[in-house]
Scaffold this active site. Structure first.
Site, mmCIF file in Angstrom:
data_model
loop_
_atom_site.group_PDB
_atom_site.id
_atom_site.type_symbol
_atom_site.label_atom_id
_atom_site.label_comp_id
_atom_site.label_asym_id
_atom_site.label_seq_id
_atom_site.Cartn_x
_atom_site.Cartn_y
_atom_site.Cartn_z
ATOM 1 C CG ASP A 196 -4.995 5.685 2.502
ATOM 2 O OD1 ASP A 196 -5.033 5.316 3.682
ATOM 3 O OD2 ASP A 196 -3.999 6.205 1.974
ATOM 4 C CB CYS B 33 -3.744 1.832 7.096
ATOM 5 S SG CYS B 33 -3.403 3.373 7.961
ATOM 6 N NE ARG B 34 -4.536 1.597 1.835
ATOM 7 C CZ ARG B 34 -4.309 2.290 0.742
ATOM 8 N NH1 ARG B 34 -5.175 2.215 -0.259
ATOM 9 N NH2 ARG B 34 -3.242 3.041 0.622
ATOM 10 C CB SER B 35 0.090 -3.473 2.750
ATOM 11 O OG SER B 35 1.004 -2.604 3.340
ATOM 12 C CB CYS C 279 -0.995 -0.019 1.160
ATOM 13 S SG CYS C 279 -0.248 0.051 2.802
ATOM 14 C CG ASN D 151 4.264 -1.685 5.168
ATOM 15 O OD1 ASN D 151 5.375 -2.034 5.570
ATOM 16 N ND2 ASN D 151 3.274 -2.553 5.082
HETATM 17 P P1 4NP Z 1 -1.766 2.883 4.112
HETATM 18 O O1 4NP Z 1 -2.310 4.300 4.658
HETATM 19 O O2 4NP Z 1 -1.209 3.155 2.732
HETATM 20 O O3 4NP Z 1 -2.963 2.011 4.073
HETATM 21 O O4 4NP Z 1 -0.714 2.437 5.101
HETATM 22 C C1 4NP Z 1 -1.524 5.447 4.726
HETATM 23 C C2 4NP Z 1 -0.657 5.627 5.771
HETATM 24 C C3 4NP Z 1 0.089 6.792 5.864
HETATM 25 C C4 4NP Z 1 -0.050 7.768 4.885
HETATM 26 C C5 4NP Z 1 -0.913 7.580 3.837
HETATM 27 C C6 4NP Z 1 -1.641 6.426 3.751
HETATM 28 N N1 4NP Z 1 0.702 8.975 4.986
HETATM 29 O O5 4NP Z 1 0.479 9.880 4.155
HETATM 30 O O6 4NP Z 1 1.542 9.112 5.913
#
Ligand code: 4NP
Length: 156
Positions: free
Chosen positions: A125, A13-15, A8, A11
């Protein structure tokens, strides 16, 4: 060993949620000695951090462990090491294809590709809107279908 990498943006939240859910499903069918999994982000902001509390809270309610999971950034060599590289959304997918170039060794897909009747192509997201519940439902179904796909592919 069959290797699966979930990707994702951050790294956290989702993955990592997909890694933990997939790990638990692989364990429950007794295939941990044949299928290994990891996760990574296209961005580097959270390298070394454990999963977001939105992810850990929802998984702990379901008794799914996130032990040992820490954020890292995806690198080109991952595309040789992992046979199945599974993105969460179109942006991740685009970055992976760009990194892979013309002839990727791995199969690069999106998690929701495996849920053939889904109205969604992307796992949204939850970092900004906090909708971890919806993400949990989608990732759970995606991991179930991905595992079925791999078992069929490999005859295991
Ligand atoms: P993820 O979510 O891609 O599902 O881990 C996010 C986590 C952090 C950020 C964006 C999306 N960020 O902009 O820091």
């Amino acid at each position: 060993m069959i290797r699966v990498l979930f990707v994702c943006l951050g790294n956290i939240c989702r993955s990592p949620m997909a890694e933990a859910i997939f790990r638990s499903k692989v364990e429950s069918v007794g295939l941990s000695d044949q299928i290994d999994m990891d996760s990574a982000g296209t961005g580097d902001w959270h390298v070394g951090e454990p999963p977001h509390e939105g992810t850990t809270e929802i998984l702990s309610k379901q008794k799914i462990s996130t032990n040992g999971i820490r954020a890292r950034q995806v690198k080109k060599v991952d595309l040789d090491r992992f046979e199945y590289v599974v993105a969460m959304d179109a942006a991740n997918l685009g970055e992976l294809h760009e990194m892979a170039g013309m002839q990727p060794a791995s199969s690069i897909s999106r998690l929701m590709d495996y849920v053939t009747d889904s109205e969604f192509e992307d796992v949204p997201d939850p970092y900004f809107d906090g909708n971890f519940e919806q993400v949990y439902e989608m990732v759970t179904e995606g991991c179930e279908k991905l595992l079925e796909h791999i078992r069929e592919d490999k005859g295991i």
